[in-house]
Design an enzyme around this catalytic site. Sequence first.
Site, PDB file in Angstrom:
ATOM      1  N   GLU A 141      -3.299 -17.731 -45.757  1.00  0.00           N
ATOM      2  CA  GLU A 141      -4.059 -18.918 -45.782  1.00  0.00           C
ATOM      3  C   GLU A 141      -5.139 -18.864 -44.559  1.00  0.00           C
ATOM      4  OE1 GLU A 141      -2.704 -22.844 -46.532  1.00  0.00           O
ATOM      5  OE2 GLU A 141      -2.387 -23.182 -44.224  1.00  0.00           O
ATOM      6  N   LYS A 194      -7.210 -21.013 -42.120  1.00  0.00           N
ATOM      7  CA  LYS A 194      -6.838 -22.220 -41.503  1.00  0.00           C
ATOM      8  C   LYS A 194      -7.144 -22.361 -39.960  1.00  0.00           C
ATOM      9  CE  LYS A 194      -2.245 -24.761 -40.654  1.00  0.00           C
ATOM     10  NZ  LYS A 194      -0.700 -24.877 -40.777  1.00  0.00           N
ATOM     11  N   LYS A 248      -6.671 -25.734 -50.888  1.00  0.00           N
ATOM     12  CA  LYS A 248      -5.330 -26.363 -49.945  1.00  0.00           C
ATOM     13  C   LYS A 248      -5.729 -27.822 -49.372  1.00  0.00           C
ATOM     14  CE  LYS A 248      -1.252 -25.762 -48.257  1.00  0.00           C
ATOM     15  NZ  LYS A 248      -0.995 -25.800 -47.016  1.00  0.00           N
ATOM     16  N   GLU A 305       4.261 -29.101 -54.167  1.00  0.00           N
ATOM     17  CA  GLU A 305       4.968 -28.905 -52.799  1.00  0.00           C
ATOM     18  C   GLU A 305       6.049 -30.216 -52.474  1.00  0.00           C
ATOM     19  OE1 GLU A 305       2.333 -28.097 -49.108  1.00  0.00           O
ATOM     20  OE2 GLU A 305       3.229 -29.834 -48.414  1.00  0.00           O
ATOM     21  N   ASN A 324       8.148 -26.951 -48.522  1.00  0.00           N
ATOM     22  CA  ASN A 324       7.468 -26.995 -47.099  1.00  0.00           C
ATOM     23  C   ASN A 324       8.293 -26.968 -45.956  1.00  0.00           C
ATOM     24  OD1 ASN A 324       5.595 -26.735 -45.186  1.00  0.00           O
ATOM     25  ND2 ASN A 324       4.168 -28.124 -45.987  1.00  0.00           N
ATOM     26  N   GLU A 327       6.872 -22.091 -47.778  1.00  0.00           N
ATOM     27  CA  GLU A 327       5.594 -22.553 -46.985  1.00  0.00           C
ATOM     28  C   GLU A 327       6.001 -22.766 -45.444  1.00  0.00           C
ATOM     29  OE1 GLU A 327       3.871 -24.951 -50.969  1.00  0.00           O
ATOM     30  OE2 GLU A 327       3.770 -25.886 -48.737  1.00  0.00           O
ATOM     31  N   SER A 328       5.158 -22.343 -44.580  1.00  0.00           N
ATOM     32  CA  SER A 328       4.852 -22.775 -43.323  1.00  0.00           C
ATOM     33  C   SER A 328       5.965 -22.074 -42.362  1.00  0.00           C
ATOM     34  CB  SER A 328       5.055 -24.340 -43.053  1.00  0.00           C
ATOM     35  OG  SER A 328       4.192 -24.900 -43.973  1.00  0.00           O
TER      36      SER A 328
HETATM   37  O1  LIG Z   1      -0.176 -27.529 -40.393  1.00  0.00           O
HETATM   38  C1  LIG Z   1      -0.021 -28.664 -40.234  1.00  0.00           C
HETATM   39  O2  LIG Z   1       0.018 -29.196 -38.863  1.00  0.00           O
HETATM   40  C2  LIG Z   1      -0.072 -29.839 -41.178  1.00  0.00           C
HETATM   41  C3  LIG Z   1       0.012 -31.045 -40.828  1.00  0.00           C
HETATM   42  C4  LIG Z   1       0.050 -31.995 -41.756  1.00  0.00           C
HETATM   43  C5  LIG Z   1      -0.163 -31.914 -42.967  1.00  0.00           C
HETATM   44  C6  LIG Z   1      -0.247 -30.363 -43.712  1.00  0.00           C
HETATM   45  C7  LIG Z   1      -0.157 -29.409 -42.547  1.00  0.00           C
HETATM   46  N1  LIG Z   1      -0.259 -28.211 -42.868  1.00  0.00           N
HETATM   47  C8  LIG Z   1      -0.447 -27.669 -44.264  1.00  0.00           C
HETATM   48  C9  LIG Z   1       0.582 -26.621 -44.649  1.00  0.00           C
HETATM   49  O3  LIG Z   1       1.285 -26.960 -45.463  1.00  0.00           O
HETATM   50  C10 LIG Z   1       0.264 -25.279 -43.886  1.00  0.00           C
HETATM   51  O4  LIG Z   1      -1.063 -24.876 -43.424  1.00  0.00           O
HETATM   52  C11 LIG Z   1       0.618 -24.019 -44.681  1.00  0.00           C
HETATM   53  O5  LIG Z   1       1.955 -24.301 -45.380  1.00  0.00           O
HETATM   54  C12 LIG Z   1       0.892 -22.819 -43.648  1.00  0.00           C
HETATM   55  O6  LIG Z   1       1.840 -22.990 -42.658  1.00  0.00           O
HETATM   56  P1  LIG Z   1       1.855 -22.201 -41.274  1.00  0.00           P
HETATM   57  O7  LIG Z   1       1.944 -20.756 -41.861  1.00  0.00           O
HETATM   58  O8  LIG Z   1       2.897 -22.739 -40.541  1.00  0.00           O
HETATM   59  O9  LIG Z   1       0.274 -22.223 -40.704  1.00  0.00           O
END
Ligand SMILES: O=C(O)c1ccccc1NCC(=O)[C@H](O)[C@H](O)COP(=O)(O)O
Length: 261
Positions: A55, A57, A117, A166, A187, A217-218
């Site tokens: 991603e 970001k 996204k 998601e 997520n 995810e995340s």
């Molecule tokens: O990332 C955030 O803070 C967030 C807050 C509110 C809604 C969505 C958010 N993020 C979107 C995502 O789902 C992430 O960007 C994506 O899964 C990647 O996660 P990461 O690897 O932890 O950056």
Amino acid sequence: MTILDKIVERKKTEVAAAKLSTPLEELSSYPLFDRTCYALKEYILHPDKTGIIAEFKRASPSKGLINGDVNVADVVRGYQQAGASAISVLTDADFFQGSLQDLTDAREVLEIPLLRKEFIVDTYQIAEAKAYGADVILLIAACLTPAQIEEFASYAKSLGLSVLLEVHNEEELNSNLAADVDAIGVNNRNLKDFIVDLAHSYDLVNKIPDHYIKVSESGIADPKTIKGLKDAGFNAFLIGENFMKTDNPTAAIHTFVQQLR
Ligand SMILES: O=C(O)c1ccccc1NCC(=O)[C@H](O)[C@H](O)COP(=O)(O)O
């Protein structure tokens, strides 16, 4: 009001303005609207790929500014070269410092699926996704009703797009198993309080029917985590911050991928 409520409110205003400035008929005449999309499933399941959805970001509500000094085309090209199965680009401006231009800039250098996204609240944003270069859209169960998920997934399919749904818990999963969804992402981040816990993935993986691609995810920051998630049954791994927070996201993904092998 949670951040998610604020984002959804802002989206509704944004979409109303976009519809006035660029009506749907105009969007559908954009050159990128008329193209065959890369299918998410095919690239995730390809044996030469890593299963990583990398991603782009710049910022997020939970972390603020992550990396303001990056070029989208350079970063996603590097992700692709490292073996990413697909790319995710945030298009929200107010909370993530993204844009539709980022999506188009990414499209120009990619030959793998590209996810818009975004917090989709209206079918207009799905047409917009295609017109600006996406192959895949995200539907977030926490922002939509089951009827909207069915309708939006079906509309996306009619445009040749893949659909990633998601969810964050079992209730969201069970209420939204629409036929036109290709992939289900768990997520690990709670979008209301931002707490990240991989237990959400492990708790839900066996409850997702096997004909869906399974995405965690995340909060993924260690190649060993991918091994564990794969063993549990996940096909794909959405990773943003872990690469983007470094001075060189391309170098970061290369090192990460070498440690997977
Ligand atoms: O990332 C955030 O803070 C967030 C807050 C509110 C809604 C969505 C958010 N993020 C979107 C995502 O789902 C992430 O960007 C994506 O899964 C990647 O996660 P990461 O690897 O932890 O950056």
